[in-house]
Design an enzyme around this catalytic site. Structure first.
Site, PDB file in Angstrom:
ATOM      1  N   ASP A  98      38.545  20.234  67.591  1.00 51.81           N
ATOM      2  CA  ASP A  98      38.587  19.386  66.412  1.00 51.81           C
ATOM      3  C   ASP A  98      39.521  20.041  65.400  1.00 51.81           C
ATOM      4  O   ASP A  98      39.425  21.250  65.174  1.00 51.81           O
ATOM      5  CB  ASP A  98      37.172  19.307  65.814  1.00 51.81           C
ATOM      6  CG  ASP A  98      36.775  17.906  65.461  1.00 51.81           C
ATOM      7  OD1 ASP A  98      37.519  17.284  64.687  1.00 51.81           O
ATOM      8  OD2 ASP A  98      35.734  17.433  65.943  1.00 51.81           O
ATOM      9  N   ASP A 202      40.506  15.068  62.698  1.00 58.60           N
ATOM     10  CA  ASP A 202      39.489  14.485  61.835  1.00 58.60           C
ATOM     11  C   ASP A 202      40.118  13.682  60.687  1.00 58.60           C
ATOM     12  O   ASP A 202      41.040  14.168  60.012  1.00 58.60           O
ATOM     13  CB  ASP A 202      38.668  15.654  61.255  1.00 58.60           C
ATOM     14  CG  ASP A 202      37.456  15.207  60.495  1.00 58.60           C
ATOM     15  OD1 ASP A 202      36.519  14.700  61.131  1.00 58.60           O
ATOM     16  OD2 ASP A 202      37.444  15.368  59.245  1.00 58.60           O
ATOM     17  N   GLU A 256      41.266  10.611  64.597  1.00 53.57           N
ATOM     18  CA  GLU A 256      40.161   9.787  64.102  1.00 53.57           C
ATOM     19  C   GLU A 256      40.783   8.845  63.076  1.00 53.57           C
ATOM     20  O   GLU A 256      41.141   9.263  61.974  1.00 53.57           O
ATOM     21  CB  GLU A 256      39.064  10.641  63.460  1.00 53.57           C
ATOM     22  CG  GLU A 256      37.848   9.793  63.149  1.00 53.57           C
ATOM     23  CD  GLU A 256      36.894  10.435  62.157  1.00 53.57           C
ATOM     24  OE1 GLU A 256      35.721  10.048  62.141  1.00 53.57           O
ATOM     25  OE2 GLU A 256      37.307  11.312  61.376  1.00 53.57           O
ATOM     26  N   HIS A 326      29.150  12.112  67.245  1.00 57.63           N
ATOM     27  CA  HIS A 326      28.191  12.793  66.367  1.00 57.63           C
ATOM     28  C   HIS A 326      27.970  12.074  65.045  1.00 57.63           C
ATOM     29  O   HIS A 326      27.135  12.489  64.250  1.00 57.63           O
ATOM     30  CB  HIS A 326      28.683  14.223  66.107  1.00 57.63           C
ATOM     31  CG  HIS A 326      29.989  14.221  65.364  1.00 57.63           C
ATOM     32  ND1 HIS A 326      31.161  13.800  65.954  1.00 57.63           N
ATOM     33  CD2 HIS A 326      30.305  14.550  64.098  1.00 57.63           C
ATOM     34  CE1 HIS A 326      32.142  13.876  65.069  1.00 57.63           C
ATOM     35  NE2 HIS A 326      31.640  14.340  63.935  1.00 57.63           N
ATOM     36  N   ASP A 327      28.726  11.000  64.778  1.00 56.88           N
ATOM     37  CA  ASP A 327      28.567  10.249  63.532  1.00 56.88           C
ATOM     38  C   ASP A 327      27.871   8.905  63.744  1.00 56.88           C
ATOM     39  O   ASP A 327      27.633   8.182  62.777  1.00 56.88           O
ATOM     40  CB  ASP A 327      29.941   9.952  62.915  1.00 56.88           C
ATOM     41  CG  ASP A 327      30.656  11.204  62.433  1.00 56.88           C
ATOM     42  OD1 ASP A 327      29.974  12.188  62.070  1.00 56.88           O
ATOM     43  OD2 ASP A 327      31.906  11.200  62.424  1.00 56.88           O
TER      44      ASP A 327
HETATM   45  C1  NOJ Z   1      34.658  12.712  60.315  1.00 62.80           C
HETATM   46  C2  NOJ Z   1      33.706  13.577  61.081  1.00 62.80           C
HETATM   47  O1  NOJ Z   1      33.510  13.027  62.353  1.00 62.80           O
HETATM   48  C3  NOJ Z   1      32.457  13.668  60.259  1.00 62.80           C
HETATM   49  O2  NOJ Z   1      31.402  14.275  60.963  1.00 62.80           O
HETATM   50  C4  NOJ Z   1      32.774  14.417  59.000  1.00 62.80           C
HETATM   51  O3  NOJ Z   1      31.650  14.418  58.164  1.00 62.80           O
HETATM   52  C5  NOJ Z   1      33.929  13.764  58.247  1.00 62.80           C
HETATM   53  N1  NOJ Z   1      34.992  13.383  59.100  1.00 62.80           N
HETATM   54  C6  NOJ Z   1      34.493  14.708  57.227  1.00 62.80           C
HETATM   55  O4  NOJ Z   1      35.161  15.751  57.850  1.00 62.80           O
END
Ligand code: NOJ
Length: 564
Positions: A98, A202, A256, A326-327
């Site tokens: 990441d 990210d 992302e 994970h989100d």
């Molecule tokens: C996206 C990540 O997947 C998430 O977990 C994170 O909180 C935010 N970006 C900020 O870095």
């Protein structure tokens, strides 16, 4: 240099904190990952996306990095990291790390320096502005943090505000400063030199902010987007890092792409643009969540529209396929009744519904055993997002608390982060100590050990499906055609090259659905994948789909291995 190996990859995402704890401190670690490498090899995946393991004060579990070239001691050492990397490569598994460079941690040396004085050489590594109003005590604009509240924090010492699109401990880096871009390229090359195969970048669509940082129009929780999603210099910055780092090795760079709409995707992922290789977009996972927070009823027609639109991108754009990370809450609980008697069929149907598409599929840890959301009491949520939501609702309008709890019971990121369920015992085989976050009590039923033993488990189905995809040219390069787009129960599509074709039929309903397949011209095709025993071997004019049934029929090719 680039072989574009990711087009043949199946990824597995590891959230290290929750994957496997080797030393009993309740926190997953690198040695724990090493102990599970054979498991990953046997699953058949050939690439790992590893969520951050860098040094971090963990305000956002590693997405706040305080040293980009070191490992967080709670995860282990650099030696452990190198051993893990070698262990992966020895097993034919690539490693994508990441890269969190829209922001750093406020504890990073750069920010510590930056806040010392206005003329510090690192001042311009971050986005500092004078405030508004007579005494400068109002933030420079009305942008909000993605985690609620203002996107600016006032610094008493230098009397200026700094921008943070996430928490105040995650100050945004100033990409307009060429030194910052140089640092990012150097960080990438540092890891490539070590053998790392790529990065998942990210919130990379946020890095270029519009000149003058104008006020935004959107809702309070997402205000300002129009001024920093795919901002004015984004292509220039991607090209630059690509030239200085990403294209120098045989990498995969997946961004992302928060806020990026389908129409804009080709501008950042088309192969000839030398920007990103692919994008993790949000339209699909937002079908059942408005504004990212508010649960709305799952609508299969909208879901299919999004999937089809991404499949129909020009052939020089490569899709990323995922339901979980994970989100996101667990797919088995959000796209169906993951607690019901058809849980296994549902988990397998979901797998078929995205593994037969064009693109690189990602499995998030635990998805392969059908891990579900968890029930948490308000004080059991540990993630910064849920906590900030509860705090702000309590402060601003407490009567909304029950609603916020309901929303988080569906939406919180905590659902994805419960410890990986290896075994049905205390600590679920994840730890011998006290786990950093609550273990899902259903680990007695849902765990790797029992799934391995059961030939009909979701896990064993994934193994066969991954194997089925390997070297399969129809899945990799075939055309895509959706049938019955208006049907609200069934997702049906064809993948085809020349005279060979697959017809994929997925029943998203927990009930029998009679389904007429007249339009598909696939009558006579033979069954190659099914998540129920005893389905008809040959496709007729119609098919009676059982609850959450998935079937794939094949025409013109007789050598596919059958999965049932
Ligand atoms: C996206 C990540 O997947 C998430 O977990 C994170 O909180 C935010 N970006 C900020 O870095």
């Amino acid at each position: 240099m680039k072989t574009r190996w990711y087009k043949d990859a199946v990824f597995y995402q590891i959230y290290p904190r929750s994957f496997c704890d080797s030393n009993g401190d309740g926190i997953g670690d690198i040695k724990g990952i090493i102990s599970k490498l054979d498991y990953l090899r046997d699953l058949g995946i050939n690439a790992v996306w590893l969520s951050p393991v860098y040094k971090s004060p963990n305000c956002d579990n590693g997405y706040d990095i305080s040293d980009y070239r070191d490992i967080n001691p709670e995860f282990g050492t650099m030696e452990d990291f190198k051993e893990m990397l070698k262990g992966m490569h020895d097993r034919g598994i690539r490693l994508v790390m990441d890269l969190v460079v829209n922001h750093s941690s406020d504890e990073h040396f750069w920010f510590q320096e930056s806040k010392k004085s206005k003329d510090n050489p690192y001042r311009d590594y971050y986005i500092w502005r004078e405030g508004k109003g007579k005494d400068g005590k109002k933030p420079p604009n009305n942008w909000t943090s993605r985690f609620t509240g203002k996107a600016w924090t006032f610094d008493e010492k230098t009397k200026e505000w700094y921008l943070h699109l996430f928490t105040s401990k995650q100050p945004d880096l100033n990409w307009d400063n060429p030194k910052v871009r140089e640092e990012v390229a150097n960080i990438c090359n540092f890891w490539f030199e070590m053998g790392v195969d790529g990065f998942r970048c990210d919130v990379i669509t946020y890095i270029s902010k519009e000149e003058g940082l104008p006020d935004g129009k959107g809702l309070p929780i997402l205000r300002g987007d129009e001024h920093f999603v795919l901002g004015p210099n984004i292509h220039k910055y991607f090209n630059e890092i690509n030239e200085k780092a990403w294209s120098r090795y045989d990498t995969m760079i997946v961004g992302e792409a928060i806020g990026c709409k389908l129409k804009d995707a080709p501008s950042i992922i088309a192969e000839d643009r030398n920007e990103l290789d692919s994008a993790i977009t949000f339209e699909l996972v937002q079908v059942d969540f408005k504004s990212d927070f508010l649960p709305v009823k799952f609508n299969l027609r909208k879901f299919k529209q999004v999937q089809s639109a991404w499949q129909n991108l020009p052939s020089n754009c490569w899709p990323t396929l995922y339901y979980e990370n994970h989100d996101q809450p667990r797919s088995i609980t959000r796209y169906g009744n993951g607690y019901g008697i058809h849980r296994k069929e549902l988990g397998k149907m979901l797998a078929v519904s995205y593994f037969m598409l064009r693109g690189t599929p990602y499995i998030f840890e635990g998805q392969e055993i059908g891990m579900t959301n968890i029930y948490l009491k308000p004080d059991e949520y540990v993630d910064v997002m849920a906590k900030q939501i509860f705090t702000i609702v309590k402060k601003v309008f407490p009567p909304l608390l029950p609603f916020a709890r309901w929303a988080m019971s569906k939406r919180a990121r905590d659902h994805a982060r419960t410890p990986m369920q290896w075994e049905g015992k205390q600590g679920c085989g994840f730890t011998t100590g006290t786990p950093w976050m609550k273990v899902n009590p259903n680990c007695d039923d849902i765990n790797v050990v029992s799934a391995l033993k059961n030939p009909n488990s979701i896990l064993n189905f994934y193994k066969k499906l991954i194997d089925f995809r390997k070297g399969n040219d129809i899945i990799k390069n075939g055309t895509y055609k959706e049938y019955y787009a208006g049907n609200k129960n069934v997702f049906c599509f064809e993948r085809k090259t020349g005279d060979k074709a697959y017809l994929v039929i997925c029943n998203f309903k927990e009930k029998n659905i009679p389904f007429n397949v007249d339009d598909t011209g696939m009558k006579g095709a033979k069954l190659v994948i099914s998540n129920y025993p005893n389905q008809e071997d040959v496709l007729g004019d119609a098919i009676l789909l059982k609850p959450y049934e998935a079937v794939v029929f094949e025409k013109g090719n007789s050598d596919s291995k059958r999965i049932i």
